[in-house]
Design a protein around this motif. Structure first.
Motif, PDB file in Angstrom:
ATOM      1  N   SER A 173       0.812  -1.210   0.000  1.00  0.00           N
ATOM      2  CA  SER A 173       0.000   0.000   0.000  1.00  0.00           C
ATOM      3  C   SER A 173       0.849   1.264   0.000  1.00  0.00           C
ATOM      4  O   SER A 173       0.381   2.338  -0.398  1.00  0.00           O
ATOM      5  N   ASP A 174       2.110   1.164   0.456  1.00  0.00           N
ATOM      6  CA  ASP A 174       2.991   2.326   0.470  1.00  0.00           C
ATOM      7  C   ASP A 174       3.758   2.503  -0.838  1.00  0.00           C
ATOM      8  O   ASP A 174       4.598   3.402  -0.946  1.00  0.00           O
ATOM      9  N   GLY A 175       3.482   1.661  -1.823  1.00  0.00           N
ATOM     10  CA  GLY A 175       4.205   1.742  -3.080  1.00  0.00           C
ATOM     11  C   GLY A 175       5.603   1.177  -2.946  1.00  0.00           C
ATOM     12  O   GLY A 175       5.893   0.382  -2.044  1.00  0.00           O
ATOM     13  N   TYR A 176       6.467   1.608  -3.832  1.00  0.00           N
ATOM     14  CA  TYR A 176       7.840   1.101  -3.809  1.00  0.00           C
ATOM     15  C   TYR A 176       8.638   1.787  -2.699  1.00  0.00           C
ATOM     16  O   TYR A 176       8.710   3.021  -2.634  1.00  0.00           O
ATOM     17  N   THR A 177       9.260   0.992  -1.818  1.00  0.00           N
ATOM     18  CA  THR A 177      10.036   1.531  -0.690  1.00  0.00           C
ATOM     19  C   THR A 177      11.472   1.032  -0.703  1.00  0.00           C
ATOM     20  O   THR A 177      12.184   1.175   0.293  1.00  0.00           O
ATOM     21  N   GLY A 178      11.904   0.450  -1.817  1.00  0.00           N
ATOM     22  CA  GLY A 178      13.238  -0.125  -1.890  1.00  0.00           C
ATOM     23  C   GLY A 178      14.314   0.893  -2.212  1.00  0.00           C
ATOM     24  O   GLY A 178      14.091   2.109  -2.174  1.00  0.00           O
ATOM     25  N   PRO A 179      15.494   0.403  -2.573  1.00  0.00           N
ATOM     26  CA  PRO A 179      16.624   1.286  -2.884  1.00  0.00           C
ATOM     27  C   PRO A 179      16.379   2.055  -4.179  1.00  0.00           C
ATOM     28  O   PRO A 179      15.508   1.694  -4.979  1.00  0.00           O
ATOM     29  N   PRO A 180      17.130   3.136  -4.401  1.00  0.00           N
ATOM     30  CA  PRO A 180      16.937   3.933  -5.618  1.00  0.00           C
ATOM     31  C   PRO A 180      17.100   3.094  -6.891  1.00  0.00           C
ATOM     32  O   PRO A 180      18.022   2.285  -6.999  1.00  0.00           O
ATOM     33  N   VAL A 181      16.186   3.309  -7.838  1.00  0.00           N
ATOM     34  CA  VAL A 181      16.239   2.617  -9.129  1.00  0.00           C
ATOM     35  C   VAL A 181      15.958   3.626 -10.240  1.00  0.00           C
ATOM     36  O   VAL A 181      15.329   4.663 -10.011  1.00  0.00           O
ATOM     37  N   THR A 182      16.429   3.295 -11.417  1.00  0.00           N
ATOM     38  CA  THR A 182      16.136   4.082 -12.615  1.00  0.00           C
ATOM     39  C   THR A 182      15.358   3.210 -13.586  1.00  0.00           C
ATOM     40  O   THR A 182      15.805   2.106 -13.930  1.00  0.00           O
ATOM     41  N   LEU A 183      14.194   3.674 -13.975  1.00  0.00           N
ATOM     42  CA  LEU A 183      13.324   2.930 -14.887  1.00  0.00           C
ATOM     43  C   LEU A 183      13.474   3.463 -16.306  1.00  0.00           C
ATOM     44  O   LEU A 183      13.515   4.679 -16.521  1.00  0.00           O
ATOM     45  N   GLN A 184      13.514   2.537 -17.259  1.00  0.00           N
ATOM     46  CA  GLN A 184      13.476   2.887 -18.671  1.00  0.00           C
ATOM     47  C   GLN A 184      12.020   2.821 -19.138  1.00  0.00           C
ATOM     48  O   GLN A 184      11.368   1.791 -19.001  1.00  0.00           O
ATOM     49  N   TYR A 185      11.538   3.940 -19.668  1.00  0.00           N
ATOM     50  CA  TYR A 185      10.130   4.084 -20.060  1.00  0.00           C
ATOM     51  C   TYR A 185      10.075   4.469 -21.530  1.00  0.00           C
ATOM     52  O   TYR A 185      10.576   5.511 -21.930  1.00  0.00           O
ATOM     53  N   TRP A 186       9.461   3.609 -22.348  1.00  0.00           N
ATOM     54  CA  TRP A 186       9.349   3.849 -23.780  1.00  0.00           C
ATOM     55  C   TRP A 186       7.925   4.283 -24.112  1.00  0.00           C
ATOM     56  O   TRP A 186       6.949   3.731 -23.573  1.00  0.00           O
ATOM     57  N   LEU A 231       6.827  -5.196 -19.461  1.00  0.00           N
ATOM     58  CA  LEU A 231       7.489  -5.973 -20.501  1.00  0.00           C
ATOM     59  C   LEU A 231       8.054  -7.285 -19.983  1.00  0.00           C
ATOM     60  O   LEU A 231       8.450  -7.384 -18.817  1.00  0.00           O
ATOM     61  N   SER A 232       8.103  -8.277 -20.840  1.00  0.00           N
ATOM     62  CA  SER A 232       8.789  -9.521 -20.530  1.00  0.00           C
ATOM     63  C   SER A 232      10.268  -9.225 -20.300  1.00  0.00           C
ATOM     64  O   SER A 232      10.856  -8.392 -20.991  1.00  0.00           O
ATOM     65  N   GLN A 233      10.857  -9.900 -19.325  1.00  0.00           N
ATOM     66  CA  GLN A 233      12.258  -9.671 -18.981  1.00  0.00           C
ATOM     67  C   GLN A 233      13.001 -11.005 -18.952  1.00  0.00           C
ATOM     68  O   GLN A 233      12.475 -12.007 -18.479  1.00  0.00           O
ATOM     69  N   ARG A 234      14.220 -10.989 -19.454  1.00  0.00           N
ATOM     70  CA  ARG A 234      15.049 -12.193 -19.371  1.00  0.00           C
ATOM     71  C   ARG A 234      15.657 -12.337 -17.974  1.00  0.00           C
ATOM     72  O   ARG A 234      15.801 -13.433 -17.455  1.00  0.00           O
ATOM     73  N   GLU A 235      16.007 -11.224 -17.363  1.00  0.00           N
ATOM     74  CA  GLU A 235      16.550 -11.228 -16.006  1.00  0.00           C
ATOM     75  C   GLU A 235      15.788 -10.200 -15.182  1.00  0.00           C
ATOM     76  O   GLU A 235      16.236  -9.063 -15.004  1.00  0.00           O
ATOM     77  N   PRO A 236      14.600 -10.549 -14.685  1.00  0.00           N
ATOM     78  CA  PRO A 236      13.749  -9.581 -13.992  1.00  0.00           C
ATOM     79  C   PRO A 236      14.436  -9.000 -12.761  1.00  0.00           C
ATOM     80  O   PRO A 236      15.122  -9.703 -12.021  1.00  0.00           O
ATOM     81  N   ASP A 237      14.231  -7.710 -12.553  1.00  0.00           N
ATOM     82  CA  ASP A 237      14.715  -7.008 -11.375  1.00  0.00           C
ATOM     83  C   ASP A 237      13.497  -6.704 -10.516  1.00  0.00           C
ATOM     84  O   ASP A 237      12.652  -5.875 -10.891  1.00  0.00           O
ATOM     85  N   ALA A 238      13.387  -7.361  -9.358  1.00  0.00           N
ATOM     86  CA  ALA A 238      12.202  -7.228  -8.517  1.00  0.00           C
ATOM     87  C   ALA A 238      11.965  -5.786  -8.093  1.00  0.00           C
ATOM     88  O   ALA A 238      10.813  -5.316  -8.029  1.00  0.00           O
ATOM     89  N   ASP A 239      13.016  -5.050  -7.801  1.00  0.00           N
ATOM     90  CA  ASP A 239      12.857  -3.658  -7.391  1.00  0.00           C
ATOM     91  C   ASP A 239      12.281  -2.823  -8.537  1.00  0.00           C
ATOM     92  O   ASP A 239      11.371  -2.010  -8.334  1.00  0.00           O
ATOM     93  N   LYS A 240      12.806  -3.033  -9.739  1.00  0.00           N
ATOM     94  CA  LYS A 240      12.299  -2.267 -10.876  1.00  0.00           C
ATOM     95  C   LYS A 240      10.852  -2.644 -11.207  1.00  0.00           C
ATOM     96  O   LYS A 240      10.062  -1.782 -11.624  1.00  0.00           O
ATOM     97  N   GLN A 241      10.507  -3.905 -11.032  1.00  0.00           N
ATOM     98  CA  GLN A 241       9.126  -4.305 -11.284  1.00  0.00           C
ATOM     99  C   GLN A 241       8.175  -3.618 -10.315  1.00  0.00           C
ATOM    100  O   GLN A 241       7.109  -3.131 -10.716  1.00  0.00           O
ATOM    101  N   GLN A 242       8.551  -3.571  -9.027  1.00  0.00           N
ATOM    102  CA  GLN A 242       7.707  -2.873  -8.061  1.00  0.00           C
ATOM    103  C   GLN A 242       7.672  -1.373  -8.343  1.00  0.00           C
ATOM    104  O   GLN A 242       6.607  -0.745  -8.271  1.00  0.00           O
ATOM    105  N   ALA A 243       8.811  -0.802  -8.665  1.00  0.00           N
ATOM    106  CA  ALA A 243       8.860   0.630  -8.969  1.00  0.00           C
ATOM    107  C   ALA A 243       8.047   0.956 -10.219  1.00  0.00           C
ATOM    108  O   ALA A 243       7.394   2.003 -10.288  1.00  0.00           O
ATOM    109  N   GLY A 244       8.064   0.052 -11.192  1.00  0.00           N
ATOM    110  CA  GLY A 244       7.268   0.251 -12.399  1.00  0.00           C
ATOM    111  C   GLY A 244       5.786   0.306 -12.097  1.00  0.00           C
ATOM    112  O   GLY A 244       5.048   1.130 -12.663  1.00  0.00           O
TER     113      GLY A 244
END
Length: 443
Positions: free
Chosen positions: A42-55, A324-337
């Motif tokens: 419910s608090d959204g993403y609370t993990g370490p800093p991430v950079t998302l690629q958005y197309w 998007l489908s990922q070959r090596e999913p990053d859990a933090d980026k998925q939550q941040a997305g």
């Protein structure tokens, strides 16, 4: 939710696209994730800093509005930074297939609704029904017809950002001069409106294009008459039904009746409207900002296209957030997305300034949106019709349906002849697509 991998039965198409676009050295394993990562709290993403690629493909007048929203999101989130990659839509779809299957795809993207089934069949995007629930959204937050349109083979593939439709623009000075108080709501009233305007001195008040957006007009009228462009299984073109012939005949009749000139070149009807040479034009609501900018002295109104046949209906499309489908999913980026998508949808009243109708009901009810011209259409949103979820359907339209409409409006073939000829061609393409992408189950 654990990360799963799969080998999609239709993966060969995407792999071939990868080889074509990147070369064999750029194509990696086709084992891809098929989920959206760990649940979002419910608090959204609370993990370490991430950079998302958005197309995205917002290269036109809508681009500045999207960039402003991304900047606002970044300013509000210390632990998420979104980097946008904006491409023309044609390049976007070509490149994203190759990028995903090379393991270099973005974390989040926006796609047009009528492309979701194609990208799902190519294993480019993943189902998002779990993510939608984690974001706190429910189907009742969005128009039911739009929720249904995002579904393909039993899954939801996008989170709706907006709806954009065609509508009727009218020169209010010319209507007033003809004694017409408001735009017509029915086909009979529309004929009377055009006749009154002609009598007041506008010789050709409703120009009928033979190219864009002629096929959007045709589809709207087809749906109004109870027809469908394609069968539910995606194997047969049905736009040559009696409803289709009636719809296209109505368009041809506007030329025969003299309310439109013959052989209207692409965009000519819109330019004529901006120059006050014609009274009414049907076009997309994305033209609102262009009219304000390039024809600031023109007085105009916006209304749903009239109900010419049995039921109100108009063509629409939608921009959808996808993961998007990922070959090596990053859990933090998925939550941040998911956090990014949730914020963008919740703030979509800001996106409406680009000339869109928010899909999210609270945004659609906001004062910011209700003061915009396109809010006049929001009461009809359940009457918007979207292309069926059939992989490759956009190409079928371009190669067949659009040609049929053009040939008939130009008077080269009768509506029946044009629709029959192109429907037969469409059946061949649909059969090829079914072999390439697999069977379609829209439910």
């Amino acid at each position: 939710m654990s990360t799963r991998t799969h080998r999609h039965p239709r993966i060969a198409t995407a792999a071939a696209a990868c080889a074509l676009l990147l070369g064999p050295a750029g194509c990696a394993s086709t084992a891809l994730s098929e989920d959206t990562g760990p649940p979002l709290g419910s608090d959204g993403y609370t993990g370490p800093p991430v950079t998302l690629q958005y197309w995205n493909g917002f290269t036109g007048g809508d681009g500045p509005y999207m960039r402003a929203m991304v900047d606002e999101f970044n300013a509000a989130h210390d632990n998420i930074q979104v980097e946008s990659n904006t491409l023309g839509w044609t390049d976007f779809y070509q490149r994203i297939v190759a990028a995903v299957h090379a393991g270099q795809g973005p974390d989040v993207a926006v796609m047009q609704l009528d492309n979701l089934a194609t990208q799902a069949a190519r294993s480019v995007i993943v189902p998002v029904e779990d993510a939608i629930e984690q974001m706190g959204f429910s189907p009742s937050d969005f128009p039911q017809t739009l929720v249904e349109a995002t579904t393909f083979n039993g899954h939801a593939w996008g989170v709706p950002l907006d709806s954009h439709t065609i509508a009727s623009y009218a020169n209010t000075d010319q209507l007033n001069a003809a004694g017409v108080a408001a735009q017509a709501g029915t086909g009979a009233a529309f004929e009377s409106e055009l006749a009154a305007v002609q009598q007041s001195g506008v010789a050709e008040p409703f120009w009928m294009p033979n190219k864009w957006p002629a096929h959007l007009m045709f589809l709207s009228l087809l749906w109004q008459g109870g027809g469908e462009p394609y069968s539910a299984d995606g194997l047969t073109a049905t736009y040559n039904s009696p409803a289709g012939v009636e719809a296209l005949s109505w368009m041809v009749d506007q030329v025969k009746r003299g309310v439109s000139p013959t052989n209207v070149a692409i965009d000519s009807q819109y330019l004529a409207f901006k120059n006050a040479e014609t009274t009414v034009t049907w076009d997309g609501i994305w033209q609102i900002n262009d009219l304000r900018t390039t024809a600031p002295d023109l007085k105009w109104s916006l209304a749903p296209i009239p109900k010419v046949f049995a039921s109100p209906a108009s063509w629409a499309n939608s921009h959808q957030f996808v993961m998007l489908s990922q070959r090596e999913p990053d859990a933090d980026k998925q939550q941040a997305g998911k956090t990014f998508i949730k914020w963008m949808v919740e703030h979509s009243s800001e996106w409406a300034a680009a000339g869109m109708i928010p899909a999210y009901e609270p945004a659609r009810s906001s004062p910011e949106f209700t003061n915009m011209p396109q809010s006049a259409l929001s009461g009809q949103i359940e009457n918007f019709h979207y292309m069926p979820s059939i992989p490759g359907v956009g190409d079928v339209n371009v190669q067949t349906l659009e040609l049929a409409v053009s040939e008939a409006v130009l008077g080269r073939q009768t509506p029946q002849q044009a629709l029959d000829q192109q429907a037969a061609r469409a059946d061949d393409i649909l059969a090829s697509n079914a072999e390439k992408f697999g069977a379609t189950n829209q439910g």
